[in-house]
Design a protein around this motif. Structure first.
Motif, PDB file in Angstrom:
ATOM      1  N   HIS A 172     -25.038  18.202   5.459  1.00  0.00           N
ATOM      2  CA  HIS A 172     -24.854  17.056   6.748  1.00  0.00           C
ATOM      3  C   HIS A 172     -22.559  17.706   6.890  1.00  0.00           C
ATOM      4  O   HIS A 172     -22.729  16.416   7.113  1.00  0.00           O
ATOM      5  N   LEU A 173     -22.213  18.479   6.303  1.00  0.00           N
ATOM      6  CA  LEU A 173     -21.391  18.569   6.387  1.00  0.00           C
ATOM      7  C   LEU A 173     -20.224  19.875   6.785  1.00  0.00           C
ATOM      8  O   LEU A 173     -21.136  21.238   7.017  1.00  0.00           O
ATOM      9  N   VAL A 174     -19.301  19.404   7.561  1.00  0.00           N
ATOM     10  CA  VAL A 174     -18.570  21.065   8.206  1.00  0.00           C
ATOM     11  C   VAL A 174     -17.351  21.377   7.520  1.00  0.00           C
ATOM     12  O   VAL A 174     -16.238  19.955   7.515  1.00  0.00           O
ATOM     13  N   LEU A 175     -16.431  22.631   7.021  1.00  0.00           N
ATOM     14  CA  LEU A 175     -15.666  22.155   6.373  1.00  0.00           C
ATOM     15  C   LEU A 175     -14.498  23.299   7.279  1.00  0.00           C
ATOM     16  O   LEU A 175     -15.173  24.471   7.781  1.00  0.00           O
ATOM     17  N   ASP A 176     -13.549  22.571   7.307  1.00  0.00           N
ATOM     18  CA  ASP A 176     -12.217  22.894   8.362  1.00  0.00           C
ATOM     19  C   ASP A 176     -11.006  23.787   7.673  1.00  0.00           C
ATOM     20  O   ASP A 176     -10.491  22.498   6.795  1.00  0.00           O
ATOM     21  N   ASN A 177     -11.234  25.032   7.021  1.00  0.00           N
ATOM     22  CA  ASN A 177      -9.889  25.232   5.627  1.00  0.00           C
ATOM     23  C   ASN A 177      -8.480  24.750   6.188  1.00  0.00           C
ATOM     24  O   ASN A 177      -7.628  25.149   5.455  1.00  0.00           O
ATOM     25  N   GLU A 178      -8.437  25.286   7.870  1.00  0.00           N
ATOM     26  CA  GLU A 178      -7.348  25.134   8.177  1.00  0.00           C
ATOM     27  C   GLU A 178      -6.439  23.759   8.189  1.00  0.00           C
ATOM     28  O   GLU A 178      -5.894  23.765   7.818  1.00  0.00           O
ATOM     29  N   ARG A 179      -7.685  22.899   8.390  1.00  0.00           N
ATOM     30  CA  ARG A 179      -7.378  21.080   8.689  1.00  0.00           C
ATOM     31  C   ARG A 179      -6.337  20.996   6.604  1.00  0.00           C
ATOM     32  O   ARG A 179      -6.292  19.680   6.527  1.00  0.00           O
ATOM     33  N   CYS A 180      -7.442  21.358   6.204  1.00  0.00           N
ATOM     34  CA  CYS A 180      -7.233  20.810   4.583  1.00  0.00           C
ATOM     35  C   CYS A 180      -6.094  20.663   4.123  1.00  0.00           C
ATOM     36  O   CYS A 180      -4.852  21.172   3.921  1.00  0.00           O
ATOM     37  N   VAL A 181      -5.746  19.720   3.283  1.00  0.00           N
ATOM     38  CA  VAL A 181      -4.369  19.678   2.648  1.00  0.00           C
ATOM     39  C   VAL A 181      -4.388  19.650   1.171  1.00  0.00           C
ATOM     40  O   VAL A 181      -3.519  19.193   0.429  1.00  0.00           O
ATOM     41  N   LEU A 182      -5.271  20.601   0.937  1.00  0.00           N
ATOM     42  CA  LEU A 182      -5.922  20.627  -0.759  1.00  0.00           C
ATOM     43  C   LEU A 182      -5.651  19.341  -1.569  1.00  0.00           C
ATOM     44  O   LEU A 182      -5.509  19.440  -2.695  1.00  0.00           O
ATOM     45  N   CYS A 183      -6.350  18.377  -1.169  1.00  0.00           N
ATOM     46  CA  CYS A 183      -6.125  16.991  -1.699  1.00  0.00           C
ATOM     47  C   CYS A 183      -6.542  16.837  -2.839  1.00  0.00           C
ATOM     48  O   CYS A 183      -6.564  16.251  -4.073  1.00  0.00           O
ATOM     49  N   THR A 226       0.610  -0.987  -0.061  1.00  0.00           N
ATOM     50  CA  THR A 226      -0.028   0.179  -0.142  1.00  0.00           C
ATOM     51  C   THR A 226       1.030   1.410  -0.384  1.00  0.00           C
ATOM     52  O   THR A 226       1.694   1.269   1.150  1.00  0.00           O
ATOM     53  N   ILE A 227       0.982   1.948  -0.961  1.00  0.00           N
ATOM     54  CA  ILE A 227       1.491   2.760  -0.898  1.00  0.00           C
ATOM     55  C   ILE A 227       0.636   3.763  -0.250  1.00  0.00           C
ATOM     56  O   ILE A 227      -0.472   4.347  -0.947  1.00  0.00           O
ATOM     57  N   PRO A 228       1.610   5.233   0.504  1.00  0.00           N
ATOM     58  CA  PRO A 228       0.906   6.162   0.627  1.00  0.00           C
ATOM     59  C   PRO A 228       0.529   7.636  -0.215  1.00  0.00           C
ATOM     60  O   PRO A 228       1.106   7.115  -0.630  1.00  0.00           O
ATOM     61  N   ARG A 229      -0.614   7.728   0.305  1.00  0.00           N
ATOM     62  CA  ARG A 229      -1.075   8.833  -0.549  1.00  0.00           C
ATOM     63  C   ARG A 229      -2.689   9.646  -0.153  1.00  0.00           C
ATOM     64  O   ARG A 229      -3.161   8.818   1.120  1.00  0.00           O
ATOM     65  N   PHE A 230      -2.473  10.617  -0.942  1.00  0.00           N
ATOM     66  CA  PHE A 230      -3.724  12.160  -0.236  1.00  0.00           C
ATOM     67  C   PHE A 230      -4.330  12.110  -1.133  1.00  0.00           C
ATOM     68  O   PHE A 230      -5.577  11.913  -1.192  1.00  0.00           O
ATOM     69  N   CYS A 231      -4.110  12.643  -2.057  1.00  0.00           N
ATOM     70  CA  CYS A 231      -4.879  12.878  -3.271  1.00  0.00           C
ATOM     71  C   CYS A 231      -6.076  11.509  -4.244  1.00  0.00           C
ATOM     72  O   CYS A 231      -6.644  11.932  -5.305  1.00  0.00           O
ATOM     73  N   HIS A 232      -4.686  10.385  -3.862  1.00  0.00           N
ATOM     74  CA  HIS A 232      -5.290   9.523  -4.735  1.00  0.00           C
ATOM     75  C   HIS A 232      -6.148   8.569  -4.094  1.00  0.00           C
ATOM     76  O   HIS A 232      -6.950   8.650  -3.371  1.00  0.00           O
ATOM     77  N   HIS A 233      -7.834   8.491  -5.215  1.00  0.00           N
ATOM     78  CA  HIS A 233      -8.448   7.716  -4.880  1.00  0.00           C
ATOM     79  C   HIS A 233      -9.534   6.881  -6.000  1.00  0.00           C
ATOM     80  O   HIS A 233      -8.796   7.448  -7.188  1.00  0.00           O
ATOM     81  N   PRO A 234      -9.750   5.336  -5.392  1.00  0.00           N
ATOM     82  CA  PRO A 234      -9.470   4.649  -6.705  1.00  0.00           C
ATOM     83  C   PRO A 234     -10.864   5.378  -7.786  1.00  0.00           C
ATOM     84  O   PRO A 234     -11.116   4.419  -9.245  1.00  0.00           O
ATOM     85  N   ALA A 235     -11.972   5.392  -7.075  1.00  0.00           N
ATOM     86  CA  ALA A 235     -12.861   6.124  -8.012  1.00  0.00           C
ATOM     87  C   ALA A 235     -12.905   7.259  -8.463  1.00  0.00           C
ATOM     88  O   ALA A 235     -14.200   7.620  -8.916  1.00  0.00           O
ATOM     89  N   LEU A 236     -11.803   8.511  -8.550  1.00  0.00           N
ATOM     90  CA  LEU A 236     -11.854   9.241  -8.958  1.00  0.00           C
ATOM     91  C   LEU A 236     -11.016   9.712  -9.527  1.00  0.00           C
ATOM     92  O   LEU A 236      -9.582   8.377  -9.862  1.00  0.00           O
ATOM     93  N   PRO A 237     -10.571  10.439 -10.405  1.00  0.00           N
ATOM     94  CA  PRO A 237      -9.722  10.641 -11.673  1.00  0.00           C
ATOM     95  C   PRO A 237      -8.581  10.949 -10.489  1.00  0.00           C
ATOM     96  O   PRO A 237      -8.629  11.698  -9.738  1.00  0.00           O
ATOM     97  N   PRO A 238      -7.178  10.603 -11.483  1.00  0.00           N
ATOM     98  CA  PRO A 238      -5.400  11.126 -10.685  1.00  0.00           C
ATOM     99  C   PRO A 238      -5.750  12.548 -10.763  1.00  0.00           C
ATOM    100  O   PRO A 238      -5.857  13.344 -11.643  1.00  0.00           O
ATOM    101  N   ALA A 239      -5.298  13.207  -9.384  1.00  0.00           N
ATOM    102  CA  ALA A 239      -4.290  14.364  -9.635  1.00  0.00           C
ATOM    103  C   ALA A 239      -2.825  15.168  -9.420  1.00  0.00           C
ATOM    104  O   ALA A 239      -2.294  15.546 -10.638  1.00  0.00           O
ATOM    105  N   GLY A 240      -2.582  14.141  -9.643  1.00  0.00           N
ATOM    106  CA  GLY A 240      -1.212  13.447  -9.260  1.00  0.00           C
ATOM    107  C   GLY A 240      -0.251  14.531  -8.262  1.00  0.00           C
ATOM    108  O   GLY A 240       1.262  15.292  -8.519  1.00  0.00           O
TER     109      GLY A 240
END
Lengths: 423, 472, 182
Positions: B140-151, B29-43
């Motif tokens: 349904h959601l709460v967004l916290d921009n400080e924690r975001c890693v912009l994946c 398992t290679i570590p990753r943040f932006c990759h998700h198997p069901a989404l197009p890649p961002a790299g």
């Protein structure tokens, strides 16, 4: 021989350009056939003048021969690099050469539409260029069935909106498409999948302006100019404390010493040379001794640990603080980073903060090493080279002028009370 | 089928597979943040970089196709250094929110830091950029921009999966932040998937907020009973209470719709029925069962209506009740148009067991039209069914009609119901369901039912026994 | 050569054999202490739990728990659950809630320590990232008349001790603002 093919005098007006032999190379190209044109440009050894130095003919050959649908030729006139103003000069003095080069390139790759992506701040040049395009169209050099050959080619001028990152070719294409201007993953390369998904070639304005003379005088002639690995002439724009800053068209391989002393009249007011950024704000610095020993071409500068880049030569004199200068660069790159990848987005900002602290005398002794490791961590790790554009100069400054950085880290600033940054 | 070597181990993959996928086949398992198997890649996160022999630069394994003969290393010193550096960069401006952040315990930053870094911070906390926190976006959601890693997983999800494009990256450089487009609200019916896919605590579920810590949760596979699609899900629970549902790992459905995801909520709602309910008063289960049995036996033409919201077993129990009643007035066949209606997961058939209900009475019985006719004509005077299935009875109930329903919550009880009996839901008792594709499976139990609430089949059997006792 | 000691093992005389003298002597000791305590002389023991001997000021021992408070009186605790997780005796129970306006966002709606289960290990204090719980009250736990009294809830736990200087915790910097306590 210092013959100028790009910055010729009195060719801005289309009539004068034509009288001086302009637009004939296009006619010649149209009779040669596409493959032959590509072969000619490849044989000439012309390399991209935007900074990467990639062989132009080879880039054109990457467009698949059998691709269906449109192809596009894009001229990159988004001259955003600090220290670079050579394309602006070219667009003012010889716009027709750029247009003719675009038409020839368009013919070679099978494009019928070309875009000029011009930096948004160049409003006067954009007007001028628009007039040049209109004039070329009026004379039948652009548009449908050019010179009766059956080849259609027109040019659309697209003005940028003030982002340095849109000088990167895939970010430029995204910008034209109306998307957020940020670089794309490569592969796929633009030659295969570029503007609107179609095969696209992006060339710098200076590169395209060199193409007519290659068609006119032949690849062998071009290859014999300049230096063996870097044929042709280059526009060098020199800024800094020299007597005659400006844009000079000289054969590649000219010694830096000659550029500085003969053409630019040497250092101003008797100042001493301290360092040179030979390829603009993204090139590693050379000390005075290194610069005086180097020739201005791709191979020689690479061997010296720097790069030719766009040919924007920044001359730094003794008395100029390298920490402050690096701070200027860091603030620029931090502002211009698109923010996609973590190393560039966070690294440029971190470098900017560290340098601001160092400049103001608030730095800690460990900050210099932190800055160095931050720059090293950014190098070669990102989608596009913007991070390298800050990291490589930073690494060179720290390695060659370490004492200045250490002095700042120890709390001694160069300026009077309050430290501060150049406006 | 390119063959390549990863960390010295050979693997063969399909044409076009990425190095990251190839490594996954080997269990790496290679570590990753932006990759998700069901989404197009961002790299763009640069965490998944690997070293390819012969290549001067590290390559992102999520976007580089595996090629024949490639030699890849996922653990060389250069790769390890790159991971430490990416983590350092992401943690520079990351707030020290772990004690209050819901993602703690299942956070990619925490996990990767412990596994790949553990380096001391070189960035003073006072210089961390403050950003907007606790933004309520959507229901349904709460967004916290400080924690975001912009994946940008959230942006790509809204662009590619729901095609609603509510989110975008605003600003540039380190001033970039995730924002919601003006005039749009984040309620596309799948928004809670963003809380799942956000690798850190930037997007979190309001439903789950502060209620439990991730490491206390147990995970039990369930089938979502929100519609006939029957998505495979996983219920997370602790101490007898369910806190959230997520798509089951490895399931065909990569997502869950918001409505289905929240189907566990009624279990502990304030109006959960723990006793019987007759007219307007609660009564204990046993007398309620006796009363219901008396009504069914007493009124001529009692009927039993199955329900496509009940399991195969519970429908069978109702069928047995019909036999005990000795009546031909029963209906277990429901017709509903099925198939995915929004292009993602939600089914046109809102009931989870239309196919399974019919198994209770493959032959005989009435169809809904005939049942309704007999009710309207007064031939049927009492009917027992499940609360939601009562909607199949068209028109006003005739005066004096005794409608007896099984319901889990008081809010479910249809107007005009005479008696209501509680039952254990399928989070509390097992049930077999057949989805619109004919796939059958057992779901539940996950948590125990409230004290004294039996499974429906048990109550139905008690009713049948009470009817026999009456000598009907 | 083994050393030998001759022991005088003479037989007991009559008075010693009847043991009454020894009994009287023992009773005299007891009576002396009895009257001394009765007549108010300082004794070694105190009537616990009505009176308790406080631990020495510099004692490093772990004593009854307390939740530390911020200047505004709210608990420093942000209900992160680390103490509940770390506790080997499972004696801490927390329910979290949200502050609507406060930047710290999270606080314990209920926080209880069951002293009848607590093993006084101090893992909760070590685990806490906010320096919110401490075992420095100097009071010994226990000695209650009912089990209910041994369950400390938030109100029982929330207090200060004189002269405390709390360390800055991560989330508490939001409450304290830049530059210190507010």
């Amino acid at each position: 021989m210092n013959e100028r093919t790009l910055l010729r005098d009195n060719v801005a007006d289309i009539a004068a350009y034509f009288a001086a032999g302009g637009w004939r190379p296009l006619k010649k190209a149209l009779s040669m056939g596409r493959a032959a044109v590509i072969a000619e440009v490849t044989a000439s050894g012309l390399r991209g003048r935007g900074g990467a130095g990639f062989p132009t003919g080879r880039k054109w050959s990457f467009v698949p021969q059998d691709a269906q649908g449109p192809r596009y030729l894009v001229c990159n006139a988004d001259e955003g690099e600090p220290g670079a103003f050579k394309d602006r000069e070219l667009l003012r003095r010889n716009p027709q050469a750029v247009l003719e080069g675009m038409a020839i390139a368009g013919y070679a790759i099978g494009a019928s539409l070309g875009y000029i992506y011009i930096r948004g701040e160049f409003s006067a040049e954009a007007e001028f260029l628009t007039a040049a395009i209109t004039a070329a169209r009026a004379k039948g050099f652009l548009g449908a069935n050019i010179l009766g050959s059956g080849f259609d080619f027109d040019i659309h001028l697209h003005r940028g909106a003030g982002a340095y990152i849109c000088g990167e070719e895939t970010a430029l294409l995204s910008s034209i498409e109306g998307l957020r201007g940020q670089p794309r993953l490569k592969p796929p390369f633009p030659a295969v999948k570029g503007l609107f998904g179609a095969p696209t070639v992006v060339n710098n304005a200076e590169t395209l302006a060199a193409v007519p003379s290659i068609l006119e005088r032949g690849a062998a002639w071009y290859a014999s100019t300049g230096s063996p690995d870097s044929p042709g002439t280059k526009l060098f724009c020199v800024s800094g404390a020299v007597n005659r800053p400006g844009v000079y068209e000289l054969p590649l391989g000219v010694p830096f010493r000659e550029l500085l002393e003969t053409h630019c009249g040497g250092m101003k007011d008797g100042r001493k040379l301290k360092a040179v950024l030979p390829g603009g704000a993204s090139s590693p610095a050379l000390t005075a001794a290194e610069a005086m020993a180097v020739n201005m071409d791709y191979a020689s500068l690479a061997a010296a640990g720097s790069m030719l880049g766009s040919g924007a030569v920044i001359v730094i004199e003794e008395g100029r603080c390298m920490v402050e200068l690096l701070g200027v660069l860091a603030r620029f790159y931090r502002h211009e980073s698109c923010g996609q990848c973590a190393p560039c987005r966070e690294g440029c900002a971190w470098a900017d903060k560290l340098l601001a602290g160092l400049e103001a005398g608030r730095g800690r002794p460990s900050d210099v090493e932190t800055l160095r490791s931050c720059a090293a961590a950014m190098t070669g790790r990102t989608i596009c080279p913007l991070a390298d554009s800050l990291a490589l100069p930073a690494l060179s400054f720290i390695s060659k002028f370490r004492a200045e950085f250490d002095a700042h880290a120890a709390g001694r600033t160069c300026r009077a009370a309050g430290g501060g940054r150049l406006a | 089928m390119p063959r390549l070597t990863i960390d010295g181990r050979p693997v063969e993959v399909k044409e076009g597979a990425t190095i990251l996928e190839a490594a996954g086949l080997l269990g790496i398992t290679i570590p990753r943040f932006c990759h998700h198997p069901a989404l197009p890649p961002a790299g763009s996160c640069r965490m998944c970089v690997v070293e390819i022999e012969g290549s001067p630069k590290l390559a992102t394994s999520c976007s580089t196709p595996a090629a024949e003969g490639m030699k890849v290393s996922t653990s060389s010193p250069a790769v390890k250094a790159a991971r430490r550096d990416v983590l350092e960069f992401l943690l520079l401006n990351h707030p020290l929110d772990c004690p209050i952040c819901d993602q703690a315990g299942e956070c990619s930053l925490q996990d990767y830091y412990m596994e790949h870094s553990c380096a001391k911070s070189r960035f003073p906390a006072e210089l961390k950029e403050p950003r907007q926190k606790r933004r309520l976006i959507g229901p349904h959601l709460v967004l916290d921009n400080e924690r975001c890693v912009l994946c940008t997983r959230c942006v790509r999800f809204c662009d590619e999966v729901t095609r609603t494009s509510e989110l975008f990256v605003s600003g540039r450089s380190d001033a970039s932040f995730i924002d919601i487009r003006e005039g749009k609200a984040l309620d596309n019916g799948y928004s809670l998937n963003l809380a799942d896919i956000c690798p850190v605590g930037a997007l979190t579920s309001r439903e789950f907020r502060f209620r439990q810590r991730a490491w206390f949760l147990e995970k039990t596979p369930v089938t979502c009973l929100g519609c006939a699609t029957g998505c495979r899900a996983e219920a997370h629970h602790a101490g007898g209470e369910i806190y959230r549902m997520v798509p089951a790992p490895g399931a065909e459905n990569a997502w869950l719709c918001d409505r289905g995801r929240l189907t566990y909520r009624p279990l502990r709602a304030g109006d959960r029925l723990k006793k019987g309910f007759i007219k307007n008063g609660y009564i204990d289960l046993e007398p309620a069962v006796r009363e219901a049995a008396a009504r069914l036996a007493g009124e001529p033409g009692a009927a039993v209506l199955g329900s496509p919201w009940l399991s195969v077993e519970d429908n069978a129990a109702l069928a047995a009740l019909a036999r005990a009643l000795g009546t031909g007035n029963y209906c277990f066949s429901f017709t509903a148009e099925s198939g995915i209606k929004d292009g993602i997961l939600v089914n046109k058939d809102p009931a989870p067991n239309t196919a399974g209900a019919a198994e209770a009475a493959p032959t005989g019985g009435l169809d809904l039209g005939e049942l309704n006719r007999r009710i309207a004509a007064g031939e049927i005077k009492a009917l027992i069914t499940e609360a939601r299935a009562a909607a199949f009875i068209k028109g006003r109930l005739p005066d004096g009609f005794k409608l007896i329903v099984f319901a889990t919550n008081r809010s479910e009880i249809p107007a005009g119901a005479y008696a209501t009996l509680p039952y254990a839901s399928y989070f509390e008792t097992p049930g077999t369901f057949v989805n619109y594709q004919g796939r059958r499976g057992v779901t539940g139990p996950v948590v125990p039912p409230p004290e004294g609430v039996p499974p429906l089949a048990e109550t139905a059997a008690a009713l049948a026994a009470a009817l026999k006792g009456d000598g009907a | 050569m083994i050393s030998v000691r001759k022991v005088n093992n003479r037989p007991l005389n009559f008075l010693e054999r009847i043991y009454l003298v020894e009994i009287a002597r023992g009773l005299a000791v007891t009576a002396r202490h009895f009257f001394a305590n009765l007549l108010g002389r300082r004794s070694l023991t105190v009537p616990y739990p009505e009176r308790r001997i406080p631990a020495a000021g510099n004692s490093a021992s772990r004593t009854r728990h307390r939740l530390k408070a911020r200047p505004d009186g709210s608990p420093r605790c942000v209900a992160c659950f680390l103490c509940q997780t770390a506790c080997p005796a499972r004696c801490i129970a927390i329910e979290a809630a949200e502050y609507p306006g406060n930047p710290v966002e999270k606080y314990p709606a209920s926080f209880s320590v069951d002293l009848s289960r607590c093993v006084m290990c101090g893992m909760c204090v070590e685990a806490c990232p906010e320096d919110a719980i401490a075992m420095d009250t100097g009071e010994l736990p226990g000695g209650a008349a009912s089990r209910q009294e041994l369950r400390l809830d938030k109100e029982d736990l929330l207090r200060r001790v004189p002269g405390e200087t709390p360390a800055r915790g991560a989330a508490n910097r939001l409450a304290e603002g830049p530059g210190g306590e507010r």
